[in-house]
Motif scaffolding. Structure first.
Motif, PDB file in Angstrom:
ATOM      1  N   MET A   4       0.855  -1.176   0.000  1.00 45.32           N
ATOM      2  CA  MET A   4       0.000   0.000   0.000  1.00 45.32           C
ATOM      3  C   MET A   4       0.899   1.237   0.000  1.00 45.32           C
ATOM      4  O   MET A   4       1.827   1.337   0.795  1.00 45.32           O
ATOM      5  CB  MET A   4      -0.894  -0.032   1.252  1.00 45.32           C
ATOM      6  N   THR A   5       0.628   2.195  -0.868  1.00 46.01           N
ATOM      7  CA  THR A   5       1.447   3.391  -0.962  1.00 46.01           C
ATOM      8  C   THR A   5       1.107   4.360   0.167  1.00 46.01           C
ATOM      9  O   THR A   5       0.065   4.218   0.828  1.00 46.01           O
ATOM     10  CB  THR A   5       1.227   4.108  -2.301  1.00 46.01           C
ATOM     11  N   LEU A   6       1.962   5.364   0.347  1.00 46.37           N
ATOM     12  CA  LEU A   6       1.710   6.393   1.354  1.00 46.37           C
ATOM     13  C   LEU A   6       0.398   7.103   1.035  1.00 46.37           C
ATOM     14  O   LEU A   6      -0.412   7.360   1.926  1.00 46.37           O
ATOM     15  CB  LEU A   6       2.873   7.386   1.391  1.00 46.37           C
ATOM     16  N   ILE A  39      -2.761   7.284   3.554  1.00 43.35           N
ATOM     17  CA  ILE A  39      -3.337   8.556   4.004  1.00 43.35           C
ATOM     18  C   ILE A  39      -4.811   8.624   3.610  1.00 43.35           C
ATOM     19  O   ILE A  39      -5.642   9.117   4.371  1.00 43.35           O
ATOM     20  CB  ILE A  39      -2.524   9.748   3.468  1.00 43.35           C
ATOM     21  N   SER A  40      -5.160   8.115   2.427  1.00 46.18           N
ATOM     22  CA  SER A  40      -6.569   8.060   2.014  1.00 46.18           C
ATOM     23  C   SER A  40      -7.371   7.187   2.977  1.00 46.18           C
ATOM     24  O   SER A  40      -8.500   7.529   3.343  1.00 46.18           O
ATOM     25  CB  SER A  40      -6.696   7.521   0.592  1.00 46.18           C
ATOM     26  N   ALA A  41      -6.802   6.054   3.389  1.00 48.40           N
ATOM     27  CA  ALA A  41      -7.476   5.180   4.354  1.00 48.40           C
ATOM     28  C   ALA A  41      -7.670   5.906   5.684  1.00 48.40           C
ATOM     29  O   ALA A  41      -8.720   5.771   6.325  1.00 48.40           O
ATOM     30  CB  ALA A  41      -6.676   3.893   4.554  1.00 48.40           C
ATOM     31  N   ASP A  88       1.052   2.497   9.281  1.00 45.11           N
ATOM     32  CA  ASP A  88      -0.386   2.258   9.158  1.00 45.11           C
ATOM     33  C   ASP A  88      -1.090   3.375   9.943  1.00 45.11           C
ATOM     34  O   ASP A  88      -1.262   3.304  11.152  1.00 45.11           O
ATOM     35  CB  ASP A  88      -0.738   0.879   9.734  1.00 45.11           C
ATOM     36  N   PHE A  89      -1.476   4.446   9.228  1.00 46.19           N
ATOM     37  CA  PHE A  89      -2.062   5.620   9.874  1.00 46.19           C
ATOM     38  C   PHE A  89      -3.423   5.313  10.492  1.00 46.19           C
ATOM     39  O   PHE A  89      -3.788   5.903  11.500  1.00 46.19           O
ATOM     40  CB  PHE A  89      -2.184   6.773   8.867  1.00 46.19           C
TER      41      PHE A  89
END
Length: 158
Positions: free
Chosen positions: A1-3, A7-9, A148-149
């Motif tokens: 998964m990209t940054l 961030i979208s998640a 994992d934000f």
């Protein structure tokens, strides 16, 4: 998964929590206080239980005062300027002085070209080792790009 995807998640998770807050607004039983019958009482309970400004040890629920933030930013700006100049004497602390010096020393130009070869490109794709990626992220202040934000956000809710 990209940054960008992470961030979208995170934005999606925050949006979901905000939606949940809107759905619970007016529902005093959802308050995390002992005062469940009066919103003003609940706010006063929370306000009296916590000091939101802490100039010594800020945390997820506390922050520096504006004066402390200003002093930290000012110190960081001075430190950054000093790092950029690297202790350069006043004879070499401007671009014009550096250009003048490099123009008269071919060895310096070779050293400079070698150093430029180690830059991170923005005009073309570049292959970097894992160690180089970690260092670039640290230098840019990005930190760990695989964070994992959403997990961080969810942990902050507890």
């Amino acid at each position: 998964m990209t940054l960008q995807e992470r961030i979208s998640a995170l934005a999606t998770a925050i949006g979901g929590k905000i939606k949940q807050l809107f759905q619970n607004q007016g529902n005093l039983s959802a308050l995390v206080t002992t005062e469940k019958t009066n919103l003003v009482g609940a706010i006063n309970e929370v306000a009296n239980a916590t000091t939101l400004i802490d100039d010594v040890t800020p945390s997820a629920s506390k922050t520096y005062s504006s004066n402390k933030i200003q002093s930290v930013v000012s110190a960081a700006a001075t430190a950054t300027k000093n790092e950029l100049l690297g202790g350069a004497s006043s004879a070499f602390d401007t671009l014009q002085e550096i250009e003048s010096r490099l123009g008269s020393d071919n060895n310096s130009i070779g050293s400079l070209l070698t150093a430029v070869g180690f830059r991170v490109r923005f005009d073309a794709p570049q292959t970097l080792t894992a160690a180089q990626i970690t260092q670039v992220n640290a230098n840019l202040g990005i930190g760990e790009p695989n964070t994992d934000f959403v997990a961080t956000f969810n942990a902050a809710l507890v």
